[in-house]
Enzyme design. Structure first.
Site, PDB file in Angstrom:
ATOM      1  N   ARG A 234       0.829  -1.203   0.000  1.00 51.27           N
ATOM      2  CA  ARG A 234       0.000   0.000   0.000  1.00 51.27           C
ATOM      3  C   ARG A 234       0.868   1.259   0.000  1.00 51.27           C
ATOM      4  NH1 ARG A 234      -3.959  -3.578   2.846  1.00 51.27           N
ATOM      5  NH2 ARG A 234      -2.967  -3.449   4.888  1.00 51.27           N
ATOM      6  N   PHE A 250     -12.068  -3.995  -5.709  1.00 54.44           N
ATOM      7  CA  PHE A 250     -12.077  -4.937  -4.569  1.00 54.44           C
ATOM      8  C   PHE A 250     -11.521  -4.239  -3.330  1.00 54.44           C
ATOM      9  CE2 PHE A 250     -11.069  -7.143  -8.556  1.00 54.44           C
ATOM     10  CZ  PHE A 250     -12.139  -8.019  -8.684  1.00 54.44           C
ATOM     11  N   ASP A 272     -16.382  -2.116  -4.453  1.00 57.00           N
ATOM     12  CA  ASP A 272     -16.456  -3.465  -3.888  1.00 57.00           C
ATOM     13  C   ASP A 272     -17.872  -3.984  -4.096  1.00 57.00           C
ATOM     14  OD1 ASP A 272     -14.465  -5.063  -1.740  1.00 57.00           O
ATOM     15  OD2 ASP A 272     -16.566  -5.704  -1.700  1.00 57.00           O
ATOM     16  N   ASP A 324      -6.907  -5.776  -6.407  1.00 62.82           N
ATOM     17  CA  ASP A 324      -6.531  -6.607  -5.258  1.00 62.82           C
ATOM     18  C   ASP A 324      -7.705  -7.513  -4.904  1.00 62.82           C
ATOM     19  OD1 ASP A 324      -5.200  -7.658  -3.051  1.00 62.82           O
ATOM     20  OD2 ASP A 324      -5.926  -6.062  -1.723  1.00 62.82           O
ATOM     21  N   CYS A 364      -3.656 -13.270  -4.019  1.00 63.32           N
ATOM     22  CA  CYS A 364      -3.348 -13.742  -2.665  1.00 63.32           C
ATOM     23  C   CYS A 364      -3.531 -15.247  -2.535  1.00 63.32           C
ATOM     24  CB  CYS A 364      -4.207 -13.012  -1.639  1.00 63.32           C
ATOM     25  SG  CYS A 364      -5.983 -13.272  -1.852  1.00 63.32           S
TER      26      CYS A 364
END
Length: 420
Positions: A234, A250, A272, A324, A364
């Site tokens: 970030r 997201f 989101d 992300d 991730c």
């Protein structure tokens, strides 16, 4: 070894032996060829300790046994002289905390106030995650062996931190995950009853990360309440956001979006699919006084990006896009589907960006290996008629340490590009 040890023992296959001797801490069900009781003939206990031996009787290590789990044994020691008493666990906890003090900015660093203190196998606590959010520790226990020892481990962890001047109000357990059922444990959440401490009367707390304030709902938020692994990624976004119109897809709690505003972005739109996540991001924007530089949309990114590409509204034009997403795959069986999902959003983002725009993109999922993620990005760039100029390649923050002999600990991929 077979007659002098007090534990039951398992004999494993050559394949299991190779993995264990290379340093991997898991022994799978199919790798156990024989089980033997301890010298007193006691039954082998799920969650209990068991030695692991080669077929020639060579000692490999000691770990937690669970007949309900596909990971039949989780090694915690390779030293035949270890005694698994309070001193053993306290030593491991101090080692984990000293490591965080070293890699997260040193003594007195604000990064130590919100970091991952225990990262499972990477710290020798299989199946245990402990995140720190100021005065609250949030724990998730996914192995029966740790579950049976948390009455030792949890008070010791608070002791270790308190002796180092770290103020801790309590430990909140986020054990509301289905994998616990597969391991033979009940699901649930709530404060762990620490001796000589009152149960805290709050489940939302405030943290500061990279100079940005957040409310963390550790009772209802995803996982432990906040994703700490992207902390320094970030910051990387913040460094190149100045003057740019940023689209954060997201967004979840709005963390990348807020860091972009902190980095003097001209405007940031946070997106989101979850209305709850959007409201959380909006609240965090208010907390930081960033409302005038931000807008919020509850939408499916897979639907939104194509619509924006067709839009003639100048407000739908951005020169920095952040992707992300949550893990698109949690098993090898769905990697191909995940590949298609990652490619679609990256392709759409590359087409939406002007030449010279910037893209931050992440995965991730451990199962989406870096080589395959790179191939996906190359394919998306080719189909979009773009070239990628690499700025940085990053991974998870160092409070989520990667063990090279345990590929499962290496899960986060993060790329920064200029799209030309």
């Amino acid at each position: 070894m077979k007659t002098t040890r007090s534990y039951p023992y398992a004999v494993i296959t050559k394949k299991g032996e190779r993995a264990a001797l290379s340093g991997h801490p898991w022994v799978y069900e199919a790798e156990v060829t024989a089980l033997f009781h301890d010298p007193d003939g006691n039954e082998i206990e799920n969650g209990g300790l068991i030695d692991v031996l080669t077929d020639k009787g060579r000692f490999i290590g000691t770990g937690f046994y669970n007949s309900r789990s596909k990971i039949r044994i989780r090694l915690i020691s390779r030293n035949a002289n270890d005694r698994f008493d309070e001193s053993f666990w306290e030593r491991k906890l101090r080692y984990a905390w000293e490591y965080r003090k070293t890699v997260m900015g040193g003594e007195g660093s604000p990064d130590l106030l919100c970091c991952r203190i225990i990262f499972g196998e990477s710290d020798g606590f299989p199946g245990l995650t402990v995140d720190r959010f100021g005065k609250i520790l949030v724990a998730q226990t996914l192995s029966l062996g740790i579950e049976k020892r948390k009455d030792v481990i949890f008070p010791l962890l608070v002791k270790v931190l308190s002796e180092d001047g770290q103020e801790i109000d309590g430990i909140y357990e986020r054990n509301d995950v289905a994998i616990r059922t597969l391991e033979g444990m009940e699901q649930g959440k709530g404060f762990y009853p620490l001796p000589d401490r009152k149960i805290p009367d709050y489940t939302v707390t405030e943290i500061v990360e990279n100079g940005v304030r957040y409310h963390v709902d550790f009772k209802e938020g995803q996982k432990t309440g906040f994703f700490l692994d992207q902390k320094y990624n970030r910051l990387a976004v913040s460094r190149i956001a100045k003057g740019k119109r940023v689209l954060d897809c997201f967004t979840h709690t709005g963390s990348f979006a807020l860091n972009a505003v902190k980095g003097s972005a001209a405007h940031v739109r946070a997106v989101d699919i979850s209305e709850m996540a959007v409201e959380m991001a909006r609240e965090n924007a208010r907390l930081n006084g960033f409302e005038k530089k931000m807008s919020f949309v509850a939408a499916d990114v897979f639907d939104l990006l194509p619509k924006m590409a067709e839009s003639h509204d100048p407000d739908d034009r951005f020169d920095f896009i952040i992707l992300d997403p949550p893990a698109f795959t949690k098993s090898r069986k769905t990697v191909d589907s995940a590949y298609r999902g990652y490619k679609e959003i990256n392709l759409r983002a590359m087409k939406l960006l002007p030449r010279g725009g910037y893209l931050a993109t992440a995965s991730c999922s451990h199962f989406m290996e870096e080589d395959r993620f790179v191939k996906m990005l190359q394919s998306a760039a080719h189909d979009a008629g773009r070239e990628l100029r690499q700025i940085e390649v990053r991974q998870q923050a160092p409070d989520h340490p990667i063990l090279w002999n345990v590929p499962e600990t290496n899960y986060l991929k993060f790329f920064l590009f200029q799209v030309v």
